[in-house]
Design a protein around this motif. Structure first.
Motif, PDB file in Angstrom:
ATOM      1  N   VAL A 187       0.774  -1.043  -0.140  1.00 17.38           N
ATOM      2  CA  VAL A 187       0.059  -0.097   0.107  1.00 17.38           C
ATOM      3  C   VAL A 187       0.716   1.236   0.071  1.00 17.38           C
ATOM      4  CG1 VAL A 187      -1.902   1.359   1.429  1.00 17.38           C
ATOM      5  CG2 VAL A 187      -2.066  -1.290   1.050  1.00 17.38           C
ATOM      6  N   MET A 188       1.924   1.277   0.824  1.00 13.22           N
ATOM      7  CA  MET A 188       2.624   2.622   1.034  1.00 13.22           C
ATOM      8  C   MET A 188       3.710   2.759  -0.418  1.00 13.22           C
ATOM      9  SD  MET A 188       1.925   4.127   3.742  1.00 13.22           S
ATOM     10  CE  MET A 188       0.243   3.496   2.990  1.00 13.22           C
ATOM     11  N   SER A 189       3.836   1.534  -0.935  1.00 12.27           N
ATOM     12  CA  SER A 189       4.799   1.594  -2.095  1.00 12.27           C
ATOM     13  C   SER A 189       3.861   2.121  -3.184  1.00 12.27           C
ATOM     14  CB  SER A 189       5.392   0.294  -2.313  1.00 12.27           C
ATOM     15  OG  SER A 189       4.382  -0.641  -2.699  1.00 12.27           O
ATOM     16  N   THR A 190       2.707   2.297  -3.314  1.00 11.04           N
ATOM     17  CA  THR A 190       1.627   2.824  -4.343  1.00 11.04           C
ATOM     18  C   THR A 190       1.409   4.117  -3.848  1.00 11.04           C
ATOM     19  OG1 THR A 190      -0.299   1.859  -3.420  1.00 11.04           O
ATOM     20  CG2 THR A 190       0.955   0.501  -4.778  1.00 11.04           C
ATOM     21  N   ALA A 191       1.688   4.755  -2.732  1.00 13.03           N
ATOM     22  CA  ALA A 191       1.303   6.056  -2.290  1.00 13.03           C
ATOM     23  C   ALA A 191       2.482   7.071  -2.602  1.00 13.03           C
ATOM     24  CB  ALA A 191       0.698   5.986  -1.055  1.00 13.03           C
ATOM     25  N   THR A 192       1.990   8.367  -2.119  1.00 19.53           N
ATOM     26  CA  THR A 192       2.992   9.529  -1.891  1.00 19.53           C
ATOM     27  C   THR A 192       3.430   9.503  -0.704  1.00 19.53           C
ATOM     28  OG1 THR A 192       1.253  11.008  -1.387  1.00 19.53           O
ATOM     29  CG2 THR A 192       1.860  10.618  -3.848  1.00 19.53           C
ATOM     30  N   THR A 193       4.597  10.442  -0.291  1.00 17.75           N
ATOM     31  CA  THR A 193       5.094  10.445   1.016  1.00 17.75           C
ATOM     32  C   THR A 193       4.160  11.227   1.828  1.00 17.75           C
ATOM     33  OG1 THR A 193       7.269  10.625  -0.072  1.00 17.75           O
ATOM     34  CG2 THR A 193       6.945  11.538   2.421  1.00 17.75           C
ATOM     35  N   SER A 194       3.230  12.050   1.427  1.00 21.20           N
ATOM     36  CA  SER A 194       2.181  12.675   2.411  1.00 21.20           C
ATOM     37  C   SER A 194       1.197  11.810   2.491  1.00 21.20           C
ATOM     38  CB  SER A 194       1.832  13.990   1.359  1.00 21.20           C
ATOM     39  OG  SER A 194       1.012  13.477   0.081  1.00 21.20           O
ATOM     40  N   GLN A 236       0.477   5.260  -7.568  1.00 17.07           N
ATOM     41  CA  GLN A 236       1.632   5.942  -7.861  1.00 17.07           C
ATOM     42  C   GLN A 236       2.859   4.834  -7.916  1.00 17.07           C
ATOM     43  OE1 GLN A 236       2.193   9.323  -8.155  1.00 17.07           O
ATOM     44  NE2 GLN A 236       0.036   9.045  -8.530  1.00 17.07           N
ATOM     45  N   LEU A 237       2.497   3.299  -7.874  1.00 19.18           N
ATOM     46  CA  LEU A 237       3.464   2.501  -7.879  1.00 19.18           C
ATOM     47  C   LEU A 237       4.628   2.786  -9.005  1.00 19.18           C
ATOM     48  CD1 LEU A 237       4.791  -0.012  -6.571  1.00 19.18           C
ATOM     49  CD2 LEU A 237       3.186  -1.429  -8.188  1.00 19.18           C
ATOM     50  N   LEU A 238       4.248   2.954 -10.401  1.00 18.85           N
ATOM     51  CA  LEU A 238       5.047   3.072 -11.336  1.00 18.85           C
ATOM     52  C   LEU A 238       5.892   4.311 -11.259  1.00 18.85           C
ATOM     53  CD1 LEU A 238       2.869   1.713 -14.536  1.00 18.85           C
ATOM     54  CD2 LEU A 238       4.560   0.255 -13.121  1.00 18.85           C
ATOM     55  N   VAL A 239       5.142   5.356 -10.607  1.00 19.25           N
ATOM     56  CA  VAL A 239       5.926   6.624 -10.536  1.00 19.25           C
ATOM     57  C   VAL A 239       7.065   6.482  -9.497  1.00 19.25           C
ATOM     58  CG1 VAL A 239       5.793   9.017  -9.646  1.00 19.25           C
ATOM     59  CG2 VAL A 239       3.923   7.941 -11.175  1.00 19.25           C
ATOM     60  N   VAL A 246      19.611  13.143   5.414  1.00 16.76           N
ATOM     61  CA  VAL A 246      19.633  13.887   6.512  1.00 16.76           C
ATOM     62  C   VAL A 246      18.510  14.673   7.031  1.00 16.76           C
ATOM     63  CG1 VAL A 246      21.359  14.921   7.975  1.00 16.76           C
ATOM     64  CG2 VAL A 246      22.369  13.454   6.199  1.00 16.76           C
ATOM     65  N   TYR A 247      17.965  15.352   6.037  1.00 22.60           N
ATOM     66  CA  TYR A 247      17.122  16.463   6.261  1.00 22.60           C
ATOM     67  C   TYR A 247      15.609  16.057   5.927  1.00 22.60           C
ATOM     68  CZ  TYR A 247      21.368  19.152   6.996  1.00 22.60           C
ATOM     69  OH  TYR A 247      22.296  19.852   7.332  1.00 22.60           O
ATOM     70  N   SER A 248      15.594  15.385   4.849  1.00 20.90           N
ATOM     71  CA  SER A 248      14.058  14.819   4.219  1.00 20.90           C
ATOM     72  C   SER A 248      14.610  13.358   3.607  1.00 20.90           C
ATOM     73  CB  SER A 248      13.728  15.922   3.308  1.00 20.90           C
ATOM     74  OG  SER A 248      14.693  15.828   2.334  1.00 20.90           O
ATOM     75  N   THR A 249      13.364  12.705   3.605  1.00 19.18           N
ATOM     76  CA  THR A 249      13.364  11.355   3.063  1.00 19.18           C
ATOM     77  C   THR A 249      12.115  11.038   2.143  1.00 19.18           C
ATOM     78  OG1 THR A 249      14.442  10.386   5.019  1.00 19.18           O
ATOM     79  CG2 THR A 249      13.361   8.878   3.487  1.00 19.18           C
ATOM     80  N   ASP A 250      12.069  10.483   1.007  1.00 21.38           N
ATOM     81  CA  ASP A 250      11.116  10.467  -0.030  1.00 21.38           C
ATOM     82  C   ASP A 250      10.824   9.006   0.436  1.00 21.38           C
ATOM     83  OD1 ASP A 250       9.132   9.942  -1.760  1.00 21.38           O
ATOM     84  OD2 ASP A 250      10.373  10.743  -3.410  1.00 21.38           O
ATOM     85  N   TYR A 251       9.710   8.801   1.547  1.00 25.05           N
ATOM     86  CA  TYR A 251       9.283   7.492   2.003  1.00 25.05           C
ATOM     87  C   TYR A 251       8.698   6.854   0.710  1.00 25.05           C
ATOM     88  CZ  TYR A 251      10.693   9.086   6.508  1.00 25.05           C
ATOM     89  OH  TYR A 251      11.422   9.394   7.790  1.00 25.05           O
ATOM     90  N   SER A 252       7.958   7.358  -0.035  1.00 24.97           N
ATOM     91  CA  SER A 252       7.601   6.412  -1.224  1.00 24.97           C
ATOM     92  C   SER A 252       8.475   5.658  -2.117  1.00 24.97           C
ATOM     93  CB  SER A 252       6.479   7.341  -1.991  1.00 24.97           C
ATOM     94  OG  SER A 252       7.411   8.256  -2.883  1.00 24.97           O
ATOM     95  N   MET A 253       9.601   6.474  -2.185  1.00 20.07           N
ATOM     96  CA  MET A 253      10.542   5.910  -2.878  1.00 20.07           C
ATOM     97  C   MET A 253      11.459   4.644  -2.211  1.00 20.07           C
ATOM     98  SD  MET A 253      13.636   7.829  -4.986  1.00 20.07           S
ATOM     99  CE  MET A 253      14.757   8.241  -3.410  1.00 20.07           C
TER     100      MET A 253
END
Length: 261
Positions: free
Chosen positions: A17-24, A38-41, A220-227
């Motif tokens: 589920v989280m891999s198909t979503a955005t970080t927000s 958003q999986l392919l993105v 260190v300052y931000s992480t793209d969790y979806s990626m």
């Protein structure tokens, strides 16, 4: 058992589920429980921003090579301990079992020094060679060999002219396939998911394993969790494939000896 299975599978479902979503979406309340689009993105972001295929290939080379070597050396040593007599056999096997009580972390510094003396720092062979004859593998194969291979079969092989290695290769190995599958899955999973030892001996990015690569994606300052979730999902696929291919032998190996005739 059904409820236990649901609880065990939920983290994998949540990963999908989280891999198909955005970080927000990950910080939304109530949380998202259904997959998004958003999986392919996210996968494309992984491929564009990090060397995923290089790290994937490194992990595959390390895990497959390490597993094959463990299966060969541990099955051969277990066969010898189970079916041959030699001076000091009991003491040597006891010493082998005692090494299982030593925490892995205590061996990091001595192993690192050995790798440094050999010139294997930042080399994949530093991840492959150590531990190919581990105590658990030898103990597992020894116990399984002792329970399924009878002395009469070994004696029959000797009468037919088999040498010592032939007894192992032609007589014992085909019978040990369930135990080999069990040990192989355990070893492959452990090698694929290992993070601590590669972190100690690997520092160049082109030799990163997949677990090191995923860890490096946490900024260190931000992480793209979806990626990160998409990369984690991609890294999980080989584990699912391996277990699917060898699950029957894995279960057979674990069940051996649990039922008496």
């Amino acid at each position: 058992m059904f409820l236990g299975a649901i609880l065990s599978l939920f983290p994998f479902y949540w990963l999908i589920v989280m891999s198909t979503a955005t970080t927000s979406d990950m910080f939304r309340f109530p949380p998202r429980l259904l997959p998004s689009d958003q999986l392919l993105v996210n996968i494309q972001k992984v491929l564009d921003n990090v060397g995923f295929f290089q790290s994937f290939a490194n992990s595959l080379i390390v895990a497959v090579s390490h597993t094959l070597l463990v299966l060969f050396f541990c099955s051969m040593a277990g066969f010898v301990f189970a079916k041959f007599e030699f001076p000091g056999k009991g003491i040597l096997f006891l010493f082998l079992l005692m090494t299982m009580m030593i925490p892995q972390q205590l061996g990091l510094i001595p192993q690192f020094i050995i790798m440094q003396k050999l010139g294997w720092i930042n080399e994949l062979k530093a991840l492959i060679i150590p531990g190919v004859a581990n105590a658990f593998g030898i103990f597992w194969m020894r116990q399984y060999t002792h329970s399924v291979i009878h002395d009469e079969l070994i004696n029959a092989g000797r009468i037919d002219g088999c040498r010592t290695f032939d007894l192992y290769w032609r007589v014992a190995l085909p019978i040990l396939r369930p135990a080999l599958a069990t040990l192989g899955i355990i070893t492959f999973l452990g090698s694929w998911n290992d993070y601590l030892w590669p972190l100690v001996v690997i520092s160049v990015q082109d030799k990163f394993t997949i677990q090191m690569l995923i860890a490096s994606m946490n900024g260190v300052y931000s992480t793209d969790y979806s990626m990160v979730m998409a990369a984690t999902l991609m890294a999980t696929v080989p584990l699912i494939i391996v277990f699917s291919l060898f699950s029957r032998q894995f279960i057979a190996g674990l069940m051996q000896g649990s039922v008496k005739d």
